[in-house]
Design a protein around this motif. Structure first.
Motif, PDB file in Angstrom:
ATOM      1  N   ARG A  25     -35.895 -33.687 -15.161  1.00  0.00           N
ATOM      2  CA  ARG A  25     -35.858 -33.130 -13.974  1.00  0.00           C
ATOM      3  C   ARG A  25     -36.384 -31.709 -13.894  1.00  0.00           C
ATOM      4  N   THR A  26     -36.412 -31.009 -14.985  1.00  0.00           N
ATOM      5  CA  THR A  26     -36.996 -29.612 -14.855  1.00  0.00           C
ATOM      6  C   THR A  26     -38.716 -29.663 -14.277  1.00  0.00           C
ATOM      7  N   MET A  27     -39.188 -30.813 -15.115  1.00  0.00           N
ATOM      8  CA  MET A  27     -40.549 -30.681 -14.966  1.00  0.00           C
ATOM      9  C   MET A  27     -40.736 -31.147 -13.463  1.00  0.00           C
ATOM     10  N   LEU A  28     -39.984 -32.189 -12.927  1.00  0.00           N
ATOM     11  CA  LEU A  28     -40.179 -32.587 -11.582  1.00  0.00           C
ATOM     12  C   LEU A  28     -40.150 -31.465 -10.786  1.00  0.00           C
ATOM     13  N   THR A  29     -38.900 -30.651 -10.812  1.00  0.00           N
ATOM     14  CA  THR A  29     -38.798 -29.364  -9.853  1.00  0.00           C
ATOM     15  C   THR A  29     -39.672 -28.405  -9.814  1.00  0.00           C
ATOM     16  N   ARG A  30     -40.086 -27.995 -11.096  1.00  0.00           N
ATOM     17  CA  ARG A  30     -41.091 -26.939 -11.372  1.00  0.00           C
ATOM     18  C   ARG A  30     -42.559 -27.353 -10.855  1.00  0.00           C
ATOM     19  N   LEU A  31     -42.973 -28.682 -11.025  1.00  0.00           N
ATOM     20  CA  LEU A  31     -44.273 -29.211 -10.593  1.00  0.00           C
ATOM     21  C   LEU A  31     -44.314 -29.489  -9.176  1.00  0.00           C
ATOM     22  N   GLY A  32     -43.263 -29.458  -8.503  1.00  0.00           N
ATOM     23  CA  GLY A  32     -43.003 -29.811  -7.129  1.00  0.00           C
ATOM     24  C   GLY A  32     -42.981 -31.243  -6.644  1.00  0.00           C
ATOM     25  N   LEU A  33     -42.527 -31.732  -7.623  1.00  0.00           N
ATOM     26  CA  LEU A  33     -42.384 -33.495  -7.497  1.00  0.00           C
ATOM     27  C   LEU A  33     -40.903 -33.880  -7.118  1.00  0.00           C
ATOM     28  N   GLN A 177     -34.135 -25.170 -17.571  1.00  0.00           N
ATOM     29  CA  GLN A 177     -33.703 -26.359 -18.476  1.00  0.00           C
ATOM     30  C   GLN A 177     -32.168 -26.321 -18.705  1.00  0.00           C
ATOM     31  N   VAL A 178     -31.659 -25.293 -18.813  1.00  0.00           N
ATOM     32  CA  VAL A 178     -30.630 -25.064 -19.256  1.00  0.00           C
ATOM     33  C   VAL A 178     -29.507 -25.280 -17.844  1.00  0.00           C
ATOM     34  N   ARG A 179     -29.948 -24.835 -16.755  1.00  0.00           N
ATOM     35  CA  ARG A 179     -29.304 -25.165 -15.746  1.00  0.00           C
ATOM     36  C   ARG A 179     -29.348 -26.718 -15.249  1.00  0.00           C
ATOM     37  N   HIS A 180     -30.543 -27.337 -15.378  1.00  0.00           N
ATOM     38  CA  HIS A 180     -30.651 -28.604 -15.320  1.00  0.00           C
ATOM     39  C   HIS A 180     -29.667 -29.438 -16.079  1.00  0.00           C
ATOM     40  N   GLY A 181     -29.789 -28.967 -17.337  1.00  0.00           N
ATOM     41  CA  GLY A 181     -28.947 -29.537 -18.428  1.00  0.00           C
ATOM     42  C   GLY A 181     -27.322 -29.698 -17.860  1.00  0.00           C
ATOM     43  N   LEU A 182     -26.664 -28.757 -17.236  1.00  0.00           N
ATOM     44  CA  LEU A 182     -25.406 -28.649 -16.866  1.00  0.00           C
ATOM     45  C   LEU A 182     -25.248 -29.787 -15.904  1.00  0.00           C
ATOM     46  N   ALA A 183     -26.347 -29.856 -14.609  1.00  0.00           N
ATOM     47  CA  ALA A 183     -26.080 -30.787 -13.824  1.00  0.00           C
ATOM     48  C   ALA A 183     -26.156 -32.333 -14.286  1.00  0.00           C
TER      49      ALA A 183
END
Length: 197
Positions: A25-33, A177-183
């Motif tokens: 999820r972190t990769m997708l959001t940060r890479l604009g996917l 990553q920490v924020r996405h981990g919670l979600a």
């Protein structure tokens, strides 16, 4: 059989599926996917370099099994004591590269792993040489992958596998990553318990 749901929250040195999901999820959001859908081509053209103590890393195993299924190229990097050739068995598309600079020059994502000093007994590993050849520093990042996304599942050892300035720098997605981990982990609990969102 109890019929109770079971979530793998990290299985020794074997797997850590929730970490792989939050990393994705972190990769997708940060890479604009698009983080809401995935297919065999979602990460096509994305090269993820995972560097560090892969021998003992459940995070590396889970990412090496998940990311190629979505089209990512995964390169595992590290010295032989921390990265045995058997790691190629994680997925047919996984590659091994011993030269960190060469691996980094291909990276869209550089995922660093903690050196698990407590598990190094019996392994021939020179930590000073590891730092020289495998530490992610500002100068190494600037020279080989200036736009690469930097990730680390934590806990990290600043000054060993990663320089503090890189961990806190503009390429870093570690706090994401920490924020996405919670979600992600909240969503997994909701799904497992059958609660409505």
């Amino acid at each position: 059989m109890t019929g109770l749901p079971v979530l793998n929250a990290g299985d020794g040195m074997h797997e850590h599926p929730s970490q792989a999901l939050l990393d994705l999820r972190t990769m997708l959001t940060r890479l604009g996917l698009d983080p809401t859908s995935s297919s065999e081509t979602t990460l096509k053209g994305v090269t993820v370099v995972i560097t560090g103590d892969i021998r003992h890393s459940r995070v590396a195993r889970s990412n090496a099994m998940l990311l190629p299924r979505l089209g990512a190229r995964v390169i595992l990097c590290g010295p032989e004591p921390l990265l045995p050739e058997e790691a190629l068995g994680l997925h047919p598309a996984v590659e091994i590269e011993r030269n960190f600079d060469r691996a980094l020059s291909q990276a869209n994502v550089a995922m660093m792993l903690r050196i698990q000093k407590e598990r190094l007994a019996g392994l021939s590993l020179d930590l000073a040489a590891y730092i020289e050849h495998y530490q992610l520093t500002e100068s190494r990042l600037a020279a080989h992958a200036p736009s690469a996304l930097v990730m680390h599942p934590g806990p990290m050892i600043r000054g060993l596998e990663i320089q503090g300035e890189v961990a806190d720098g503009p390429n870093s997605a570690i706090e994401d990553q920490v924020r996405h981990g919670l979600a992600v982990r909240s969503a997994l609990l909701v799904r497992a318990l059958g609660a409505s969102a």
